[in-house]
Design an enzyme around this catalytic site. Sequence first.
Site, short mmCIF file in Angstrom:
data_model
loop_
_atom_site.label_atom_id
_atom_site.label_comp_id
_atom_site.label_asym_id
_atom_site.label_seq_id
_atom_site.Cartn_x
_atom_site.Cartn_y
_atom_site.Cartn_z
N VAL A 12 6.44 3.70 -0.37
CA VAL A 12 7.18 4.96 -0.32
C VAL A 12 8.47 4.82 0.48
O VAL A 12 9.55 5.21 0.02
CB VAL A 12 6.29 6.08 0.28
CG1 VAL A 12 7.11 7.31 0.65
CG2 VAL A 12 5.20 6.46 -0.71
N LYS A 36 7.83 -8.54 7.03
CA LYS A 36 8.36 -7.71 5.95
C LYS A 36 9.86 -7.50 6.10
O LYS A 36 10.64 -7.65 5.15
CB LYS A 36 7.64 -6.35 6.02
CG LYS A 36 7.44 -5.66 4.71
CD LYS A 36 6.64 -4.38 4.90
CE LYS A 36 5.36 -4.42 4.11
NZ LYS A 36 4.66 -3.13 4.07
N LYS A 205 0.65 18.76 -1.41
CA LYS A 205 0.44 17.35 -1.74
C LYS A 205 -1.04 17.07 -2.03
O LYS A 205 -1.40 16.46 -3.05
CB LYS A 205 0.94 16.48 -0.58
CG LYS A 205 0.65 15.00 -0.73
CD LYS A 205 1.35 14.39 -1.93
CE LYS A 205 0.84 12.99 -2.20
NZ LYS A 205 1.41 12.38 -3.38
N ASN A 209 -2.73 16.00 -5.77
CA ASN A 209 -3.49 14.77 -6.03
C ASN A 209 -4.94 15.06 -6.39
O ASN A 209 -5.51 14.41 -7.27
CB ASN A 209 -3.41 13.84 -4.81
CG ASN A 209 -2.19 12.94 -4.89
OD1 ASN A 209 -1.36 13.09 -5.77
ND2 ASN A 209 -2.07 12.01 -3.97
N PHE A 250 -2.92 12.74 -17.96
CA PHE A 250 -4.12 12.52 -17.13
C PHE A 250 -5.41 12.91 -17.85
O PHE A 250 -6.31 13.50 -17.26
CB PHE A 250 -3.98 13.26 -15.78
CG PHE A 250 -3.18 12.46 -14.80
CD1 PHE A 250 -3.80 11.71 -13.83
CD2 PHE A 250 -1.80 12.41 -14.89
CE1 PHE A 250 -3.08 10.92 -12.96
CE2 PHE A 250 -1.05 11.62 -14.04
CZ PHE A 250 -1.70 10.89 -13.06
N ALA A 253 -9.62 8.59 -20.49
CA ALA A 253 -10.92 8.15 -19.96
C ALA A 253 -10.85 6.66 -19.65
O ALA A 253 -10.10 5.91 -20.30
CB ALA A 253 -12.01 8.43 -20.99
N GLY A 258 -7.98 4.81 -9.04
CA GLY A 258 -7.99 3.94 -7.87
C GLY A 258 -6.65 4.05 -7.18
O GLY A 258 -5.96 5.06 -7.32
N CYS A 261 -3.69 6.19 -3.17
CA CYS A 261 -3.56 7.63 -2.90
C CYS A 261 -4.77 8.46 -3.31
O CYS A 261 -5.41 9.08 -2.45
CB CYS A 261 -2.32 8.17 -3.60
SG CYS A 261 -0.81 7.55 -2.84
N ARG A 329 -5.00 -1.77 -3.59
CA ARG A 329 -5.83 -0.92 -2.73
C ARG A 329 -6.71 -0.03 -3.61
O ARG A 329 -6.22 0.65 -4.51
CB ARG A 329 -4.93 -0.06 -1.81
CG ARG A 329 -4.24 -0.89 -0.74
CD ARG A 329 -3.31 -0.05 0.09
NE ARG A 329 -2.05 0.22 -0.56
CZ ARG A 329 -1.00 0.82 0.02
NH1 ARG A 329 -1.09 1.24 1.27
NH2 ARG A 329 0.12 1.02 -0.65
#
Length: 433
Positions: A12, A36, A205, A209, A250, A253, A258, A261, A329
């Site tokens: 982000v 980094k 937010k 989600n 969205f 199926a 994952g 977030c 992640r």
Amino acid sequence: MRNITVVGTGYVGLVTGTGFADLGNKVCCLDIDEAKIKMLQDGQVPIYEPGLHEMIHRNVKAGRLSFTTDYIAALEEAEFVFIAVGTPEGVDGEADLQYVGQAAETIAKNMKHPLIIVNKSTVPVGTGDWVSDIVRTNQPEPIDFAVVSNPEFLREGSAIVDSTNPDRVVLGSLDKDAANKVAELYLSLRAPIIVTDLRTAEMIKYASNAFLATRISFINEIANICEQLGADVKEVAVGMGYDKRIGHHFLDAGVGYGGSCFPKDVKALTHMATTQGTHPQLLKAVMDINQYQRIHIIQKLRNILGSKLKGKVIGLLGLAFKPNTDDMREAPAVEIARALLRENAVVKGYDPVAKSVAAKMIPGIELADDAYGLAKDCDALVLMTEWNEFKNLDMAQIKSLMRQPIFIDGRNLYEPDLMTSYGFTYRGVGRGY
Ligand SMILES: NC(=O)c1ccc[n+]([C@@H]2O[C@H](COP(=O)([O-])OP(=O)(O)OC[C@H]3O[C@@H](n4cnc5c(N)ncnc54)[C@H](O)[C@@H]3O)[C@@H](O)[C@H]2O)c1
């Protein structure tokens, strides 16, 4: 031209900072991760995000974008400081706010002039007030500041397009002047700007989600029913999506959501709800269904290969949690690979960009260099990530390389009839059998 500092140069922060620089601002991106920052100063990009490398390079060259680990230098000219550090899952499912707390404290100790502190990290409702308290109590001497919540909605894999063409910009603050100054940074994007209070912005937010995760679990539940009743969930979703009240997005199926977030944000919202004494049954069901989708893939393998998977060679086609990112992640592939390895199956994997991340996250996985190398000697292939390069594989060749032609399509990327005509024993998710 405004002076902006972004604290945290992850998925982000790096995209946000580069985006603001591209709009003509002077941006300093700060991180405590020295490796980094060194990479970025050397012209390398620590994450895979399409288009980001070129955009960073262009803005560094123009003198608008720089990188540092030094808070004092980063705050020297800043008018706005965006906090974009990680908020990973805590031990009880709550959002772990230690990095936000540390960032706020360090900003407070090093600020020399008034600042607008903008929180972009996804944080529990009430965190804006907590950040204000931290800044106030850690300043060596009182200096004016305002805290504005500005949750981020970008998607990895299309982060640049999302951040330069956002569906909306959400700003929350008790200080409307500060919120309006942040709004000005976004005006040229011509997106709807919602200015509200801190807590409402933070909740927008989580609610967004959680709603998207709910749609995924909803269609996965429908898929599981379709499987029993002989209907095809892909066509069901198309038929549903034409209803304007529903829409097409969205409703895919598959192996479940994952990434960095949805899993943690649904858990954190559930934790917030529970600690406030409410009963978030829907959120719990969303998480249960998501978990079941992963286990269900292994059940499908057992149904075809037999209950003992020991010694069977299973190839995971795609490892990242979605295409166009190297982020692993909470990737379903990680959990499925580890479960198979626990049963002493031989687990192979291939991903176009997440190979090195996968090697660290899944000890014991054998990584192939391409889809064909992966298929070689496999008893079954499982499509985990619908990368573009998997859409037109030479399936005749894939089949000829495998020990057994078993294909579990965890993303419903392929046509069942076509796969069957190649001679595969094919199973999608909710596709009529
Ligand atoms: N990744 C996404 O797609 C996405 C989308 C929307 C919102 N978010 C939210 O944005 C936030 C950041 O997510 P991310 O994926 O970019 O995280 P990330 O893990 O990729 O990056 C976080 C960065 O913050 C740095 N950091 C930690 N503590 C610091 C400190 N005190 N000072 C300076 N830097 C520090 C870390 O070194 C790391 O580089 C999270 O709250 C996440 O939930 C993420």
